[in-house]
Every structure is written in C-alpha cells, then in structure tokens.
Scaffold this active site. Structure first.
Site, PDB file in Angstrom:
ATOM      1  N   SER A  40      29.885  39.840  47.836  1.00  0.00           N
ATOM      2  CA  SER A  40      30.713  40.855  47.165  1.00  0.00           C
ATOM      3  C   SER A  40      31.571  40.179  46.107  1.00  0.00           C
ATOM      4  CB  SER A  40      31.612  41.564  48.185  1.00  0.00           C
ATOM      5  OG  SER A  40      32.627  42.308  47.522  1.00  0.00           O
ATOM      6  N   GLY A  41      31.374  40.561  44.850  1.00  0.00           N
ATOM      7  CA  GLY A  41      32.136  39.954  43.758  1.00  0.00           C
ATOM      8  C   GLY A  41      33.629  40.077  43.976  1.00  0.00           C
ATOM      9  N   SER A  42      34.076  41.274  44.265  1.00  0.00           N
ATOM     10  CA  SER A  42      35.506  41.523  44.449  1.00  0.00           C
ATOM     11  C   SER A  42      36.000  41.028  45.806  1.00  0.00           C
ATOM     12  CB  SER A  42      35.796  43.023  44.337  1.00  0.00           C
ATOM     13  OG  SER A  42      35.226  43.694  45.461  1.00  0.00           O
ATOM     14  N   GLY A  43      35.071  40.907  46.740  1.00  0.00           N
ATOM     15  CA  GLY A  43      35.465  40.561  48.116  1.00  0.00           C
ATOM     16  C   GLY A  43      36.205  41.696  48.807  1.00  0.00           C
ATOM     17  N   THR A  91      34.652  45.121  48.946  1.00  0.00           N
ATOM     18  CA  THR A  91      33.748  46.234  49.264  1.00  0.00           C
ATOM     19  C   THR A  91      33.898  46.595  50.742  1.00  0.00           C
ATOM     20  OG1 THR A  91      32.246  45.217  47.672  1.00  0.00           O
ATOM     21  CG2 THR A  91      31.380  47.047  48.979  1.00  0.00           C
ATOM     22  N   GLU A 144      26.670  39.114  39.633  1.00  0.00           N
ATOM     23  CA  GLU A 144      25.374  39.371  40.278  1.00  0.00           C
ATOM     24  C   GLU A 144      24.290  38.421  39.779  1.00  0.00           C
ATOM     25  OE1 GLU A 144      26.918  43.923  40.303  1.00  0.00           O
ATOM     26  OE2 GLU A 144      25.310  43.338  38.940  1.00  0.00           O
TER      27      GLU A 144
END
Lengths: 207, 207, 207, 207
Positions: free
Chosen positions: B96-99, B101, B173
């Site tokens: 998860s990019g944002s951490g 999700t 991604e």
C-alpha cells in the site's frame, strides 16, 4: 552493498533502460497516435471498451482498465462478473507479448468476426496471429536478440542453459504497463481531466 | 512527432527515471537484503506466503505472486478462491503506497496479531499504520515534493488545479512492480533457477 | 446404490428441503417486497448497485450481479477492476450469513455513513452488526437448532465432534443463491424482460 | 402475500423441485460413484485438481474448489493468479451446461491431449464436445422439455416469446452447486473430516 541488493538494483536498471528504449520507439509510431485518437473518440460515443490478456499481461490490462474507468470510460475486463456482450463498434484491446496466447487470439477473433468490434493488438510480435486479426497493432518490444548478446540475457556456454534477469514476458509486461500509463497521461491532457477527476471516480470500497 | 506521442513518451521517461532512482535507493537498503534472505528461507520451509494489496497495488502483488509460484513457493493472493488460513510463521506481504488502505491495514493486523505471521509492508510511507504493524518495512518512494517542483507534477498557479503525468499511485505501483521483479531475479540467482524452471511451472491453461 | 451415491443424494435433499422452507418464509416477508420494489426503482434511475460478500457468499453475490447486468442494471462487484466509487443514493447489497464478516461489515459502514448509499443486508442473523447498519434486512435462515436435532447436523455423543452434511455456510449460501434467482424472476416479470433480453446482454467472450 | 413475494417463492420452489429430481437421478448414477472414488484417490496422491467453468458455472466451480481446499486438496481454479501448469495425472474438472462453451472445451482438450490429465465433464449435454473429450461425464439435467410443457418454461402462444422463471443456465448451475456440495458431504464422511477440520483451513483474511 550486498550481492542481493546488487541483483535487485541491476535488474531494475535493465528494465528501466528497456522502458526508455520503448519510450523512444513509441514517440515515432503513427499507430500510437491512432490508438490515442481512437480512444479520444470513444469518450461519450456510447460504445464500450474491453481489455483482455492472460497471466501477467492480463494484470497489466486490468491496471489500464482501472484508469480508463477513472477517466469515465465504459470499460470492462474480459472474464469479470459484470462484463457484457461485445457489440458492433465496441473496442477490444488484446494484450499478448507473443501474440499467440490461445484464448486471447480466439477471443480477438470472436470480437472481430462475430461482434464486429474494433480490435487493437498490443504485442511484441507484429507477425503473430493476434496482429493479423487486429485493426490496429501496437508493437511493444520485449526481449530482443541484441539484449541477449549484451548482457541481461545470455547463453552460458558450458551448461547451455539460458540465464536472464528478466524471465519470460517481464520486459514486455512492464513496458506495456508504462506505455499504457503514458496513454492515460495523454488522454488526461487532451480530455482536460486532472488527478482530482480520477480520484473522484476511484473506488472508496476496495473489497 | 504528434503531441500525443510526445505525451506518451515523456510520461514513460518520467516513470523510467523514477524507477532508476528507486533502483539506487534500494541498492543500499538493508531491509531489502533482509526481505530476500527471508524469502530464501521460505523455500521449502513448509510455510506459506500471502500477498495482499488493493486496486493497482493488488495487481502488482499478483504479478509478484505468480512469479513466486513459478519459483516453486506456496504462495497465495488474499481474496482468491483457494486461499487458505494464514498460520503462525507464514509470511504476509502487504502492499500500500499510503500505508493507510483500510482493508490492507486490517488484514495485516489480523495476520500479525491473530495469525502470528511475519508481516512485510511495502509502502511509500514509513510512518503509516501499515508500517507500524509490520515486522519489516520496504520503502518504495512514490511521488515526492521534489518531483512536484521539477516538472512532472506541479500546481498550475491560475486554476489551482494539480496537473501530473503520473496520477495517484502510478509511480509507487510501477516502481514496486519493477522492484519485485528485481527480487525475483535475485531469488532465481540464489536458488539456481533459470527461465526454464519458471516456464515449466507456468500455467498451460490460462482461462 | 452405493453409499457414496446415497450420501450425495441425501445431502442434496437436505439442501432442497431447506430451500423449500426458506421459500415459504420469504413468501410472507414484507422486506422481500420492499427489496424488489427498490430494485425496480433502480432500473434507469441513474444510480449504481454494488454487491459485496466474502468467500462463497461473495460467489453468490457475483451470480446475482451477473443476472442484474443481464437485466440492464448498472451493477458492480466490490473488488473487481472497474468498480467505481459508491455514491449517494447508490444501492449496496452486503451478503454475510453471520453478519459479522469483518470486511463486509466495514464496507457496509463506509457505504452507509460516508457514501450515503442505501444498504441492504442479506444475512441469517438479524441481530448482527451488518443488520444494524443496513437500511433493509433480508433474513435467509441458515442452519438451525431444529435441523441439528432432526438429522443433518448432530453431535456424535462419544467423540463430541459435530457431524453435518452441510458444513459452515452451505445452507445459507445455497438458499441465498436460489432466493436471489427468485428475485431475478420477479424483476423479469415486472420489467417485461424475457430470456431473450438476458441472452442478448450475456457475455459472448468469457475469458 | 404480494405478487412479488409469490414470484420469488414460486421460483425458489421450481428450483428446489428440480434439485430433488436431480438428487434422485444421481443416486443411481455409477459415474457419480466413480467421480467420488477418484476424488478419494486424489487425497494425498501428490496430484493437483483444477476446476474450470465460464460465467455462473465458473462461480459454481469456485464454490466447489474452496470446499476441496477446506478438505486439504491441492486444488486450483483456472484463471486465478497462482494456478500452475496442468501435468500428467492431474484431475481437470470442466463445468458447462451446454458442453459447448468455447474456452472450456479448448481448455479440456489441452488438459486431456497435451497435459495427459484425467478430465471430468459436468454438463447437461452427454452428446457435447466437452463430454466427448472427457474421461468421465457427470450429467446434471438443466431445463428439460417436460418442464417446458408443465409450467416453469413455456411458450406464450400469442407473442411467440419464451417465458421462464429460470432463465439460461439457472437450473443447471444451481443443481450442479448442490450436487457438488453433496460430493463434499460424501468426501467428508469417507475421509473422516468434520466441520471443525474444514473451519481450520478456511481463510481468516478474505480480502
């Protein structure tokens, strides 16, 4: 630096360099222009777009389909639950490095001959069965002979085994993903859509 | 060259340049070494590996999972039909990019606290809830402030709208996909597996 | 007749008898009337319908979603590639026998509280967290105490183990599938749609 | 009772009655005995089982695959991420009411002729191409002429349109789902596995 880190880093650079070469190639490709113009004409023309690919090419296709949805297209992934019938005038985008993946070729045939869809092939192989069926062919190079000679893919003389950092379809798949993200950027610019527009359509419940 | 081709090509170069920067970063990252050593220890240790991510991060996770299967790992994608229970000592890789999700963070919590799995977070955000839960954090930079200033992502002064060639999680991604293909190359080298070994396990019926 | 055939046949009859009991129950349920009237009002109202469930309940949800697509609804399955944002006034159908499946309950909360969707819960458990969130609750009985006593599910005295022909959510899942096929039949009748209409929308390329 | 409730209830009864008829039919079918004996021989024989179907038949296949996983089988769904190569001696279960679904028939051919797998066809149509390929055919009746005459499916004389409460593959799909749940019950009994064994393998993180 550990040899493990080196292997990761080296492989990432091989892939990025390949993407840069593909970026140069597509900058001169008239079929790329035609592909994007066609996609622009499908915004609000009442037609559907279908994306199809097997294995990792299928995952690349899904990444593209999700962005097309973010842009407001009526787009479907072949094989998902609510994917409807392909009909005359719809666009059918088939992704296959070899252009020989049985199901994808068969599906493209049905899309073209029975459904009368406009078929786009994204492939490394312009002489493949998939390319022959398609109305428009986008060639994205995968592993080439040149690369086989200069390093990332070579034949170890003694064992006769092939060694590579980018096995099977890796270079094709990654380059196609990045290429299609480039197509999305071009569509955003031409349609006047910003990141905010995309975010507004992005799923708020992801399952 | 059409402006459409230029937009595609330019965007591809932005992404490739970002991947090259990430390649440099990971070459010095001890957590990357640890991640691969851990993965090596899971070959034939009787434990399972699970991959989880939402949206396009989930598709990147699937691409990685398919390659781990090609290498002979017992690997599963969260949400697919035959994915079994996460058990003690299994590895759980959350992307998860944002951490942030929701589902991915909740799943990582269950994996860590209830199932006693070894949790790896792949994220742009080392201060995120996901990173806090994880036993090991791999930081893959996504869009940075610097990039916002030098071109691919900037604020148009007059409209106040954000323009970017790489919307939402695109850079994270793509970089994560290429990073994980680098991890596969390192595993192949260390496990003595060639492309032929992978091809032998690759699905011959792709649905 | 082999004992194997007997076991299959006996189990099928247990399930069919359960479906018949549920058929009687829903024939008197005002919430079922309301559910179908609501669905009728969503035909061409410009709103979307989302279906969500985990595991085999999720597969039942997909079967229903496919038929709603055949009827011309704008329907999406949570977690699939092109599923967009849930927005105000959309319908969100959540399926969970226990009404406690973490992701489904969390998703229903987001659908209700953030997205302001109309939430329908299909569950065996009217006192569950899922039922509490929902605007409308459809109760589909799963395994009951009575069944436990009269045969298909009993406690073997000596071992203390539970034996059943219909393990876990089997009765709920099958009954819900058949119930939802009943809902489709009612919608077809009311919307004047025949099998030919459905066949016309059915996918001609199934991946 | 509202007419809507009546339509739902009536349709559920049509489906349940059909399942009861199929339950009688399979109780005398030697191929059903052979199917279950074969499945018993695959427990711990080191071979894999693959399940394949398109559309709603595919969803039924997934429901069955999940239960086989719960029983401890090495089972895979065609088209999912970590599905490996079909190899000699593996079992390949293909589900298609008509026995003519292009992809499923093609896949069964590859499974039989190239991979040398043991192919099981579950179909309404014993004369179909799928049935011809298969080593073992399980016939699950779908809509029959008799049903067409006695009520749930009839031709309205004036309009010439076909009306039915159970459109397309509904009867085949539901009956196959319930039949396969019967097969699971038989396997549980013969393998001495209880609901607790199944619950222990059930996913604790469902994505």
């Amino acid at each position: 630096m550990s040899v493990l880190n080196f292997l990761v880093s080296e492989t990432m650079k091989i892939i990025a360099q390949h993407v840069l070469k593909v970026a140069d190639k597509v900058s001169e490709d008239k079929n790329v222009t035609e592909f994007i113009e066609k996609l622009l004409s499908y915004k609000n023309n009442g037609k559907k777009i279908f994306v199809h690919g097997a294995g990792r090419s299928g995952l690349v296709g899904r990444s593209f389909a999700m962005r097309l949805m973010h842009l407001g297209y009526h787009v479907y992934v072949v094989g998902e639950t609510i994917t409807p019938r392909v009909e005359e005038g719809d666009m059918f985008i088939a992704i296959s490095g070899s252009g020989r993946t049985l199901n994808v070729v068969n599906a493209a045939k049905v899309a073209k001959e029975e459904a009368k869809a406009y078929v786009v092939a994204i492939t490394s192989n312009p002489g493949s069965p998939l390319a022959e069926i398609a109305d428009l062919v986008i060639v994205i190079p995968g592993r080439t002979k040149e690369q086989a000679l200069v390093g990332d893919y070579y034949i170890r003389q003694i064992t006769g085994r092939h060694y590579t950092r980018t096995p099977l379809g890796t270079l094709f798949e990654t380059s196609t993903l990045v290429f299609l993200d480039g197509v999305i950027a071009a569509l955003m610019e031409k349609l006047g859509l910003t990141e905010e527009h995309l975010a507004k359509r992005h799923a708020n419940i992801e399952g």
